[in-house]
Enzyme design. Structure first.
Site, PDB file in Angstrom:
ATOM      1  N   ALA B 236      12.454  -4.887  -2.351  1.00 50.80           N
ATOM      2  CA  ALA B 236      11.948  -3.494  -2.169  1.00 50.80           C
ATOM      3  C   ALA B 236      11.510  -3.042  -0.653  1.00 50.80           C
ATOM      4  O   ALA B 236      11.533  -3.962   0.073  1.00 50.80           O
ATOM      5  CB  ALA B 236      11.013  -2.924  -3.291  1.00 50.80           C
ATOM      6  N   HIS B 237      11.525  -1.969  -0.718  1.00 46.52           N
ATOM      7  CA  HIS B 237      10.567  -1.181   0.291  1.00 46.52           C
ATOM      8  C   HIS B 237      10.123  -2.503   1.134  1.00 46.52           C
ATOM      9  O   HIS B 237       8.687  -2.390   0.653  1.00 46.52           O
ATOM     10  CB  HIS B 237      10.911  -0.163   1.016  1.00 46.52           C
ATOM     11  CG  HIS B 237      10.045   0.190   0.085  1.00 46.52           C
ATOM     12  ND1 HIS B 237       9.698   2.178  -0.333  1.00 46.52           N
ATOM     13  CD2 HIS B 237       9.328   0.076  -0.650  1.00 46.52           C
ATOM     14  CE1 HIS B 237       8.845   2.145  -1.128  1.00 46.52           C
ATOM     15  NE2 HIS B 237       8.339   1.008  -1.663  1.00 46.52           N
TER      16      HIS B 237
END
Lengths: 342, 342, 342
Positions: B236-237
């Site tokens: 994820a980011h």
């Protein structure tokens, strides 16, 4: 597309009850049903819907026939009969021929009975048999062999030396023949172990959208006849999945594992590497399999959500289980017996 | 492609035992082996296969050499030596050049030593260095920088401002630089938090088929040197994955988590958001990590399938663990002591 | 792209504190911050960073305003205000128009206000409304309807009869409208149950990279208004996801399950088939849901990694829980009472 009920009964060998002249032009749910459409009753829990349905016709079992308010098609296995009849209403496959935007290497062989969609890329040494449909944007890398009547979904990728039997279906975005994940340790990092094998999908295999099936290290990764994968399933390198096994979505199978025939594997399951699972094993959803399964049967390690506070207390106790067991053992020992001390 | 055993020994600095003139034209399993092909023995459990192998040659450790029935290449780390030698038999990369169907923005820079396959799309501001292979149908969005000797798989996508070092490999269908999943609550819904950062993959990173790595919110999501991801891994980011960490298939890492160097993370693992995991952590398959890990070591929460009925009883007891603990406590309390009441 | 702070305050209805003339040309973290860029303070745990930040300006809550060393924009919900302001710095969408390499069936309708990128394929019967962006390589199969101001990512696939409302976003590599996974048993294999429904995504739905959403069997699979999916989420056929529900990465929802509105579902969650989950349910990461949830609230079955040896002992005890309970019961029984026997 419309078919008379009598026509459908004849095509599929079903017993017609009631007026066979009405036209059926699609399918519907049993509840509420739709006039001119066909439904089915397979789940006894849905009996109650039968009396009110406005479906144009219903496929059902012999013992239900006298309760059907509409014309009926009688079948021993109504769900199976429905599956076959409903296929009449699928959109027809695209016509054979090659879209001008497809890019086909001169050293590839595409049967003239195949349908090659826009933007398909076919590399050298590929062969594509008759009746096969290649959807837009899919890529067949060097040396792939695709049998007759297969369907490859949009933007799916078949890596080099992937071989498909007849009637294999690969849904959109799936990747068959990615590199296997094998690494050897070096002094200052990892060296990839070359994956020189391929992937073989036998007749009637289905692979859902977004699945990944990696190529073997030396031999082939193999899915035997009739294996069915839901979406986002991952099959690692060197695995062998036995005939007619079905695997639900988001399940992962690690490298070199062999799964038997006719297994039914739930969604979100994790199966470790280098394992053997025998034929006729059923795994419930999210079950974890870190070791061999040597007997047929139903297996599980599925948890079940609780209110979070309640679960937190259970989890704390799970983490203290050894202490709990020690306390229990202490109570069991005569010299710790509280009665003595009383 | 065929190489004499002596040639292979010389190229890779291995000790030759036996006839070096035989030609090796591929690899094989140790059991049964294939004449003219090379195998290796790394796993002591496979010792038994050595005597019967018909492999043309075997790579093995010094202490095994006198038991080898075929010519041998002797190496301290046979698996590592095999990994290097076997790469001789990988298909050669495509020749440099741009396929006429590729679409390259005039404001992109593609080195003439790069190989750009059919249907590749390269947007403005992209640069692609020499030796890099872009497979059919991959998309490089505006501003991507791809270093030398990278391989981008078929139909993979590099979003805007993704930057790759040297020798980075992205397998088919992977998406690097998708939007991060950040939402702010509004009165009547969700407002997306713009993800304005990029993704940076350092030298020798590998990303498997179907992986997703999201762009950072403000800075970059970062995979350091030599990180290896199996298929269908999700990063994820804002995550940062330390050098040489390897992550097996179907594992997900939630936003803003930092994982140390040299970790080995099993398949199907779930790691929560905003966590720190130190260097040299090993996580067994399907382990759940909802909080920081501050010490190196092996960690686990892997369950293990049981016959479903047996598991159901265990699960019922897990769900009653607090009651069990109360019963245990009751037994421990002097005033509840049954001996007293007897 | 640069905006004065005063301009930003005016556009978004925020209260300006300090000099409004400075130009803001991007965003930055609060720590260390960057001159000329905008940050925000929403998490009270980050208070400490405020005094040292060198950000050009900070969005923060009224009670923090007097502690801000830089010009400030004051907002009741600083995160929400930031989400809106930061969107100023997103790259502008591509201009309307059709790339010459796009392949559009003559029987499709593409509004002239739409932007159709390179290599897009649009089949017969598709309609695309104004303001919508189709990224390179995406495929819209026959009969898809895409509303205004949508964005379809690179190499994403919308299967036949998928319908999108306004402002729907589908990230790269996602597959909407794959076949549902329904099988009927035949004597010697499986027969696929035709999936004749579609998929409907209402206004403001977002679908992350690599997601798969399958078409319904008879009716549509439905994601209601404002549903947000992270990457690699799988939604099976016939599901209905209620308005404003958000689902984090790697979660799978099995067939025909209905999830209520405003739920927040963590990553790696598994939800069984044919279930009902009411509105306003929160599921922590990796929770397993094999049965209905009938009350709003937070639910969990998340495990937590331990040192592997410790976990192995706990797991062994979990697997012996029924024996433990029997031992406990034995202690509770008067006739087993050790006090008696003493």
């Amino acid at each position: 597309m419309a078919f008379s009920l009598r026509d459908i009964a004849d095509r599929f060998g079903l017993t017609l009850q009631g007026d066979g002249a009405g036209l059926i032009e699609g399918v519907c749910s049993l509840q509420p049903g739709m006039p001119g459409r066909l439904s089915f009753l397979a789940d006894p829990k849905q009996d109650g819907f039968l009396a009110q349905t406005v479906a144009g016709a219903v496929i059902l079992a012999p013992d239900m026939a006298d309760r059907c308010p509409a014309p009926a098609l009688i079948a021993d296995n109504p769900q199976l009969a429905y599956a076959r009849v409903a296929a009449l209403f699928l959109p027809p496959p695209p016509a054979a021929g090659v879209h001008p935007s497809a890019i086909i290497d001169p050293a590839a062989q595409v049967d003239e009975g195949a349908a090659v969609g826009p933007r398909v890329v076919i590399e050298a040494g590929v062969s594509v048999a008759t009746g096969t449909v290649l959807s837009p944007g899919c890529v067949l890398e060097a040396g792939c062999k695709v049998g007759p009547d297969c369907r490859i979904g949009a933007n799916a990728v078949l890596g080099r030396d992937v071989r498909l039997g007849a009637r294999v279906r690969v849904e959109a975005g799936a990747v068959i023949g990615g590199r296997g994940f094998g690494l050897a340790r070096d002094r200052d990092g990892w060296v990839e172990i070359p994956q020189l094998g391929g992937v073989r999908l036998e007749d009637d295999v289905e692979v859902g959208a977004g699945c990944t099936i990696d190529r073997g290290t030396i031999g082939d990764t193999l899915l035997e006849r009739g294996v069915k994968l839901d979406d986002q399933v991952h099959i690692a390198h060197n695995c062998r999945i036995g005939a007619l096994t079905v695997i639900a979505g988001c399940t992962g199978v690690a490298g070199s594992t062999q799964i038997g025939a006719r297994c039914m594997i739930g969604g979100g399951v994790g199966i470790g590497d280098h394992l053997r699972i025998v034929d006729d094993v059923i795994l419930t959803g999210a079950t974890q399999v870190p070791s061999d399964i040597t007997e047929p049967g139903v297996y599980s390690s599925t948890l079940k959500a609780m209110p979070a506070g309640d679960w937190r207390r259970r989890l704390a106790l799970i983490r203290k289980l050894d202490r709990l067991e020690q306390r229990l053992r202490a109570l069991e020992k005569p010299d710790n017996d509280k009665g003595d001390r009383a």
